[in-house]
Design an enzyme around this catalytic site. Structure first.
Site, PDB file in Angstrom:
ATOM      1  N   ARG A  46       6.804  12.163 -44.118  1.00 19.02           N
ATOM      2  CA  ARG A  46       6.960  13.613 -44.337  1.00 19.02           C
ATOM      3  C   ARG A  46       6.185  14.063 -45.576  1.00 19.02           C
ATOM      4  O   ARG A  46       5.915  15.239 -45.761  1.00 19.02           O
ATOM      5  CB  ARG A  46       8.440  14.004 -44.419  1.00 19.02           C
ATOM      6  CG  ARG A  46       8.673  15.500 -44.566  1.00 19.02           C
ATOM      7  CD  ARG A  46      10.069  15.996 -44.137  1.00 19.02           C
ATOM      8  NE  ARG A  46      11.134  15.056 -44.427  1.00 19.02           N
ATOM      9  CZ  ARG A  46      11.645  14.839 -45.638  1.00 19.02           C
ATOM     10  NH1 ARG A  46      11.184  15.512 -46.682  1.00 19.02           N
ATOM     11  NH2 ARG A  46      12.611  13.951 -45.809  1.00 19.02           N
ATOM     12  N   TYR A  98      -0.984  40.198 -37.698  1.00 16.53           N
ATOM     13  CA  TYR A  98      -0.394  39.394 -36.621  1.00 16.53           C
ATOM     14  C   TYR A  98       1.113  39.671 -36.595  1.00 16.53           C
ATOM     15  O   TYR A  98       1.777  39.652 -37.637  1.00 16.53           O
ATOM     16  CB  TYR A  98      -0.673  37.919 -36.902  1.00 16.53           C
ATOM     17  CG  TYR A  98      -0.158  36.979 -35.845  1.00 16.53           C
ATOM     18  CD1 TYR A  98      -0.706  36.973 -34.571  1.00 16.53           C
ATOM     19  CD2 TYR A  98       0.868  36.092 -36.128  1.00 16.53           C
ATOM     20  CE1 TYR A  98      -0.237  36.104 -33.605  1.00 16.53           C
ATOM     21  CE2 TYR A  98       1.340  35.213 -35.165  1.00 16.53           C
ATOM     22  CZ  TYR A  98       0.791  35.229 -33.894  1.00 16.53           C
ATOM     23  OH  TYR A  98       1.257  34.366 -32.951  1.00 16.53           O
ATOM     24  N   ASP A 168      -5.081  35.961 -44.413  1.00 12.31           N
ATOM     25  CA  ASP A 168      -5.032  35.274 -43.116  1.00 12.31           C
ATOM     26  C   ASP A 168      -6.451  35.313 -42.547  1.00 12.31           C
ATOM     27  O   ASP A 168      -6.943  36.364 -42.154  1.00 12.31           O
ATOM     28  CB  ASP A 168      -4.025  35.970 -42.189  1.00 12.31           C
ATOM     29  CG  ASP A 168      -3.849  35.234 -40.863  1.00 12.31           C
ATOM     30  OD1 ASP A 168      -4.815  34.572 -40.412  1.00 12.31           O
ATOM     31  OD2 ASP A 168      -2.769  35.325 -40.258  1.00 12.31           O
ATOM     32  N   LYS A 193      -6.473  28.219 -33.229  1.00 13.63           N
ATOM     33  CA  LYS A 193      -7.471  29.114 -32.650  1.00 13.63           C
ATOM     34  C   LYS A 193      -8.868  28.497 -32.784  1.00 13.63           C
ATOM     35  O   LYS A 193      -9.062  27.345 -32.454  1.00 13.63           O
ATOM     36  CB  LYS A 193      -7.369  30.485 -33.309  1.00 13.63           C
ATOM     37  CG  LYS A 193      -5.934  31.013 -33.458  1.00 13.63           C
ATOM     38  CD  LYS A 193      -5.291  31.397 -32.139  1.00 13.63           C
ATOM     39  CE  LYS A 193      -3.804  31.657 -32.248  1.00 13.63           C
ATOM     40  NZ  LYS A 193      -3.385  32.578 -33.284  1.00 13.63           N
TER      41      LYS A 193
HETATM   42  C1  LIG Z   1      -2.107  32.884 -33.841  1.00 17.61           C
HETATM   43  C2  LIG Z   1      -2.078  33.503 -35.186  1.00 17.61           C
HETATM   44  C3  LIG Z   1      -1.094  33.138 -36.125  1.00 17.61           C
HETATM   45  C4  LIG Z   1       0.001  32.152 -35.795  1.00 17.61           C
HETATM   46  O1  LIG Z   1      -0.496  30.901 -35.546  1.00 17.61           O
HETATM   47  P1  LIG Z   1       0.286  29.759 -34.701  1.00 17.61           P
HETATM   48  O2  LIG Z   1      -0.622  28.595 -34.798  1.00 17.61           O
HETATM   49  O3  LIG Z   1       0.468  30.302 -33.312  1.00 17.61           O
HETATM   50  O4  LIG Z   1       1.610  29.553 -35.378  1.00 17.61           O
HETATM   51  C5  LIG Z   1      -1.150  33.735 -37.371  1.00 17.61           C
HETATM   52  N1  LIG Z   1      -2.097  34.641 -37.693  1.00 17.61           N
HETATM   53  C6  LIG Z   1      -3.039  35.034 -36.815  1.00 17.61           C
HETATM   54  C7  LIG Z   1      -4.060  36.050 -37.219  1.00 17.61           C
HETATM   55  C8  LIG Z   1      -3.065  34.475 -35.532  1.00 17.61           C
HETATM   56  O5  LIG Z   1      -3.988  34.880 -34.670  1.00 17.61           O
END
Ligand SMILES: *Cc1c(COP(=O)(O)O)cnc(C)c1O
Length: 370
Positions: A46, A98, A168, A193
């Protein structure tokens, strides 16, 4: 060195006779650990893992600051909120971020005594709400609206108020935009992504301007246990080598599809930061290296959007973005975002552009009879 060259070897250990370039995943819960734990780099699964160490070294090279990997994008986002925000603190978030980011801020963290202020991304509108803030959260370009704000300008205003800034950076990835280089304290992303790009895993990361800023985030990850599995991290590192190649094709496809959408009579509006006449373009062109794989456009209504998606053969209906396969979805099916019923978020993949244009055109042409 060009970033597209750097990404191929990022995080790999020095070459060694008879050893692989990227060591395989290390599966371990405990590591053999006799006596004083401080004598070993690896103690318990962990806390640390050699497969994470390699990938985090790669992320640090791309971001320009030390990085930590998490089990998902949301785990990474929550770690910054958890590490930075205390009862009574003020956090400024984009009203169009998001959805789940807003949800944990206005839900859980508000219940814990944090005051959340929301303002739109476009026009740097968050700048009016920074006074007294502890944390300013940016998302640029936003998902799914593709609005853009000027990171350096907001950082300057936030730092003048003593606030930390987190960005982000999911849509462009660290290859397309470097928030830390633009002055931000934290760069965070969902690596589910485009960064990993094969639609086969969930992952996230946080990079920080310096190690002191990253320390409380590491404590949060270790104590909460928001850790990734070694197999996912190894796959992510393997996928990283093709990031520049994938993005080059996907972003070129996105631009071509956006330009085509602009000319089609069934399409009411199109957003893509790479289109020269998009309202986001001037700022995006200054702070981004490429404009990302995501395009959004609006059809007449829900029926038109559903009919279009059902008519596509190549463009698959799926949520998420940044994968090899071109995908699209009617975003309003989820609720939570201020988008119209006919709004579609499309993620360009790496297929040949002619095949994508053919599919897009035949899908849109089914709407002319309607
Ligand atoms: C998909 C996404 C998230 C969340 O990510 P996960 O991997 O699904 O937890 C956060 N911010 C943005 C801009 C996203 O497109």
């Amino acid at each position: 060195m060009h970033p597209s060259t750097r990404v191929i070897r990022a995080g790999l250990p020095p070459v060694e006779q008879g050893a692989p370039f990227l060591p395989g995943p290390t599966f371990a819960a405990p590591y053999h650990l006799a006596g004083d734990p401080t004598t070993s780099s690896y103690t318990y699964g962990r806390f640390h893992n050699p497969t994470w160490t390699h990938f985090e070294a790669a992320l640090a090279e791309l971001e320009g600051g030390p990085a930590l990997v998490f089990g998902s994008g949301m785990a990474a986002i929550a770690s910054i909120f958890g590490a930075v925000l205390r009862p009574g603190d003020i956090a400024v978030l984009p009203a169009d971020s998001y959805y789940t980011t807003r949800l944990i801020a206005t839900g859980y963290f508000t219940q814990m005594g944090v005051q959340v202020r929301l303002a739109p991304t476009a026009g740097n509108a968050q700048i009016e709400h920074i006074k007294g803030a502890k944390l300013v959260w940016l998302e640029t370009p936003t998902n799914p609206g593709l609005e853009v704000c000027e990171i350096a300008t907001l950082v300057e205003a936030a730092h003048a108020e003593g606030a930390l800034v987190a960005v982000d950076n999911t849509t462009p990835t660290a290859l397309g935009q470097q928030p830390l280089v633009l002055g931000a304290d934290y760069s965070v992303a969902s690596d589910t992504k485009a960064l990993t790009g094969h639609s086969d895993l969930l992952l996230g990361h946080v990079a920080a301007r310096d190690a002191a800023l990253l320390d409380p985030v590491r404590v949060w990850r270790t104590q909460i246990g928001a850790i990734p599995g070694p197999m996912e991290v190894w796959l992510a590192h393997r996928s990283l080598a093709t990031l520049a190649l994938r993005l080059e094709r996907a972003c070129a496809n996105a631009l071509a599809l956006a330009a085509f959408l602009q000319r089609h009579p069934a399409v009411l509006s199109v957003r893509y930061p790479g289109l020269p006449d998009d309202p986001s373009h001037p700022i995006a062109a200054r702070q981004m290296r490429h404009f990302g794989p995501v395009v959004s456009f609006t059809l007449a209504d829900r029926t038109a959007a559903e009919r279009f998606l059902a008519s596509c053969h190549l463009i698959s209906e799926a949520t998420s973005f940044g994968g090899l396969h071109t995908m699209a979805e009617r975003r309003a099916r989820w609720g939570g975002d201020a988008v119209s019923e006919g709004f579609i978020r499309l993620s360009a993949g790496i297929e040949h552009v002619d095949d994508l244009l053919t599919d897009l055109e035949q899908g849109l042409n089914t709407l002319s009879a309607y």
